[in-house]
Write an enzyme that holds these catalytic residues in place. Structure first.
Site, short mmCIF file in Angstrom:
data_model
loop_
_atom_site.label_atom_id
_atom_site.label_comp_id
_atom_site.label_asym_id
_atom_site.label_seq_id
_atom_site.Cartn_x
_atom_site.Cartn_y
_atom_site.Cartn_z
N HIS A 102 -2.38 -7.38 2.55
CA HIS A 102 -2.39 -7.91 3.92
C HIS A 102 -3.47 -7.30 4.80
O HIS A 102 -3.68 -7.75 5.92
CB HIS A 102 -1.00 -7.78 4.57
CG HIS A 102 -0.61 -6.41 5.03
ND1 HIS A 102 -0.76 -6.02 6.34
CD2 HIS A 102 -0.09 -5.34 4.39
CE1 HIS A 102 -0.32 -4.77 6.48
NE2 HIS A 102 0.09 -4.34 5.30
N CYS B 163 0.98 2.24 12.53
CA CYS B 163 1.70 2.64 11.33
C CYS B 163 2.89 3.53 11.62
O CYS B 163 3.74 3.72 10.78
CB CYS B 163 0.76 3.34 10.38
SG CYS B 163 -0.69 2.33 10.07
N THR C 110 10.79 -7.81 -11.59
CA THR C 110 10.16 -9.12 -11.78
C THR C 110 8.98 -9.24 -10.82
O THR C 110 9.11 -8.98 -9.63
CB THR C 110 11.19 -10.23 -11.46
OG1 THR C 110 12.32 -10.02 -12.31
CG2 THR C 110 10.60 -11.60 -11.68
N GLY D 259 0.83 -1.19 0.00
CA GLY D 259 0.00 0.00 0.00
C GLY D 259 0.87 1.25 0.00
O GLY D 259 0.57 2.23 -0.68
C1 LIG Z 1 -1.77 -0.18 6.08
C2 LIG Z 1 -2.06 1.04 5.30
C3 LIG Z 1 -1.15 1.52 4.34
C4 LIG Z 1 0.18 0.87 4.10
O1 LIG Z 1 0.05 -0.38 3.47
P1 LIG Z 1 1.32 -1.38 3.51
O2 LIG Z 1 0.94 -2.47 2.55
O3 LIG Z 1 1.41 -1.86 4.93
O4 LIG Z 1 2.50 -0.59 3.08
C5 LIG Z 1 -1.49 2.65 3.62
N1 LIG Z 1 -2.66 3.28 3.83
C6 LIG Z 1 -3.55 2.86 4.74
C7 LIG Z 1 -4.84 3.58 4.90
C8 LIG Z 1 -3.28 1.74 5.52
O5 LIG Z 1 -4.17 1.33 6.42
#
Ligand SMILES: *Cc1c(COP(=O)(O)O)cnc(C)c1O
Length: 404
Positions: free
Chosen positions: A206, A330, A242, A76
Site C-alpha cells: 500500500h 504510524c 492460505t 510491512g
Molecule cells: C508503513 C511502514 C511500515 C508498515 O507497513 P504496513 O504494511 O502498514 O504494516 C513499516 N516500515 C515502514 C518504513 C513504513 O513506512
C-alpha cells in the site's frame, strides 16, 4: 467544523497511497470467479497458483531478487516481525545481540523491544543531524554475539536514503544477517538486493499504489530464519496461511507498474517537491527543512515552523482540503513528538512544529500551487494565537539553520 472544502488534495503518500485503477482491475476476478486456493490441485487452484507465481516474479523483478526468495506476508509490519524474530529466535536461540537504529519504524523498534524483554540485547545506533545512520557506527557496534543488523533503506518521516550498501558490505564481511525495512523505498527508488548486499528486505504494497494488508519479505536463500506463524507450511514454510490471492495479485501489478514508471514519476515528483521547498523557505519566515536537502525520496518534503504545533497545521490545512501529516501516521494518533526528529537532535517543541508533505504520482503542479497559496495564511494564523511567539521573538536560530 470544516467549511466543505471545494477540493481535496492528498499529500500524505508516506502514510498510504491510492490504488491505481489497473491494480483494482487486475484484482477484481480473484475476489469472485477465480476463487481458488493456491494449494488445491483442481483447475481453480492451479489458476490461483499461476497468479501467485506471476505476482512473485513481478515483485522479484522490482528488487532484482530470485522469485523463489520472495515470501508473501500480510504487511510491512509482519515482514519486519518475521525478519527480526524469525532470525533472532532461529533454532531455539534465546539470547544474542541485535543492532538497529533510532530512526526505524515502530514495527522494527517494537520487535526488537520484544526480543529485549525476552533476553536479547539491542544497540540502537544514533543518527546524524541531517538524518543518516553512519556505517562506521554499525561496524563499531558489532560484537561476537551479534545475530542481526537491521537498518531501514529510506526513512518514513524525513525520506533520507540510508547507506544500506555499505552497511550490507560490513554485515556480509562479518557473516551477520542484514535486514533492511525498505517499505518507503521500494517502488520509488531503484532497489537491488544483490548489489545492496541484503539478506532480508521488507516491502509493503500500500505504500506504492497496491492494496493495503499485503506485503513481502525477501529472504536470500540460505538465510538462517524460521517462521513466526506456524501451520500448513505455505511460502517455503516461512509463512503459513492460505495466500491472499487478490491482495498478492494487486501487489504484483503495483510492482510491475512501479518498475515501468519509476523514473518518470520520480522526476516529476522531485520537480514539484523542490519547487515547494524553495517557495516555503523563501516566503514563510522562521521555516526550516528537516533532513538532508538532496539525499531524500523524491516525494518527501519535511518542514519545521518555529512557534507553532504540527497538529494545528495539519488540521488547518485539512479545513482547506489539503491532507498532510505531522510526525508520522504510524503511531496511531499519538501526540508524542516523533522519535526520528528527536534522534536528529531537534528539541521537543521543534519536533512538534513539523509538517510532512509526501507527494505521489497523481499529484500536480497546480495542487502544489494551491498548497503554496494557502500555507502562509495557516502558519501566520497559528502564530497569532501561539503562546510561544511572544516568548521567543524572531531569530531563534539555535538548533539548526534553515536548511539542515
Ligand atoms: C508503513 C511502514 C511500515 C508498515 O507497513 P504496513 O504494511 O502498514 O504494516 C513499516 N516500515 C515502514 C518504513 C513504513 O513506512
Amino acid at each position: 467544523m470544516s467549511a466543505n472544502p471545494v477540493r481535496r488534495i492528498y499529500f500524505d503518500h508516506g502514510a498510504t497511497t491510492p490504488m491505481l485503477p489497473e491494480v483494482v482491475e487486475a484484482m477484481r476476478p480473484y475476489f469472485t470467479e477465480r476463487c481458488g486456493n493456491a494449494s488445491s490441485i483442481h483447475s481453480f487452484g492451479r489458476e490461483a497458483k499461476r497468479a501467485l507465481e506471476e505476482a512473485r516474479r513481478n515483485v522479484a523483478r522490482l528488487i532484482n531478487a530470485d522469485p523463489s526468495d520472495i515470501v508473501f506476508t500480510s504487511s510491512g509490519t509482519e515482514s519486519d516481525n518475521l525478519a527480526i524474530k524469525g532470525t533472532a529466535l532461529f533454532e531455539g536461540r534465546s539470547a544474542g545481540h541485535i543492532i538497529t537504529s533510532r530512526m526505524e519504524h515502530h514495527a522494527v523498534l517494537e520487535s526488537c523491544a520484544n526480543l529485549k524483554a525476552a533476553g536479547f540485547e539491542v544497540s540502537e545506533l544514533p543518527i546524524t543531524n541531517d538524518g543518516f545512520v553512519r556505517p562506521e557506527d554499525v561496524e563499531e557496534a558489532i560484537r561476537k554475539d551479534t545475530v542481526l543488523i537491521s537498518v531501514m533503506m529510506a526513512n518514513s518521516e524525513i525520506g533520507t536514503v540510508q547507506p544500506v550498501r555499505e552497511i550490507g558490505k560490513i554485515a556480509q564481511a562479518e557473516g551477520i544477517p542484514f535486514h533492511t525495512d525498505a517499505v518507503q523505498a521500494v517502488g520509488k527508488i531503484r532497489v537491488d538486493v544483490k548489489k545492496d548486499n541484503v539478506d532480508l528486505l521488507s516491502l509493503s504494497s500500500h505504500k506504492f499504489h497496491g492494496p493495503k494488508g499485503v506485503g513481502a519479505l525477501y529472504v536470500k536463500s540460505g538465510t538462517r530464519i524460521g517462521p513466526i506463524l506456524h501451520g500448513g507450511g505455505h511460502e517455503r514454510g516461512l509463512r503459513s496461511s492460505t495466500e491472499n490471492i487478490p491482495g498478492i495479485v494487486g501487489l504484483g501489478k503495483a510492482a510491475q507498474i512501479a518498475a515501468r514508471d519509476m523514473k518518470d514519476c520520480a522526476d516529476r515528483m522531485r520537480d514539484m517537491r523542490d519547487r515547494m521547498i524553495d517557495s516555503v523557505l523563501k516566503t514563510i519566515p522562521d521555516s526550516h527543512l528537516n533532513g538532508h536537502p538532496v539525499n531524500r525520496l523524491a516525494g518527501n518534503a519535511h518542514f519545521r515552523f518555529d512557534f507553532i504545533e504540527g497538529e494545528g497545521l495539519v488540521l488547518g490545512l485539512d479545513t482547506l482540503g489539503v491532507a498532510a501529516s505531522t510526525g508520522s501516521a504510524c503511531s496511531t494518533g499519538s501526540l508524542a513528538p516523533s522519535h526520528v526528529l528527536l534522534a536528529m537532535g531537534l528539541r521537543h517543541e521543534q519536533a512538534h512544529g513539523s509538517l510532512r508533505v509526501t507527494l505521489g504520482r497523481e499529484n500536480t503542479h497546480e495542487e502544489v500551487s494551491y498548497f503554496l497559496d494557502v500555507l502562509p495564511g495557516v502558519v501566520s494564523k497559528l502564530r497569532e494565537i501561539s503562546p510561544f511567539s511572544n516568548e521567543h521573538p524572531n531569530g531563534d536560530d539555535e538548533g539548526g539553520s534553515s536548511v539542515q
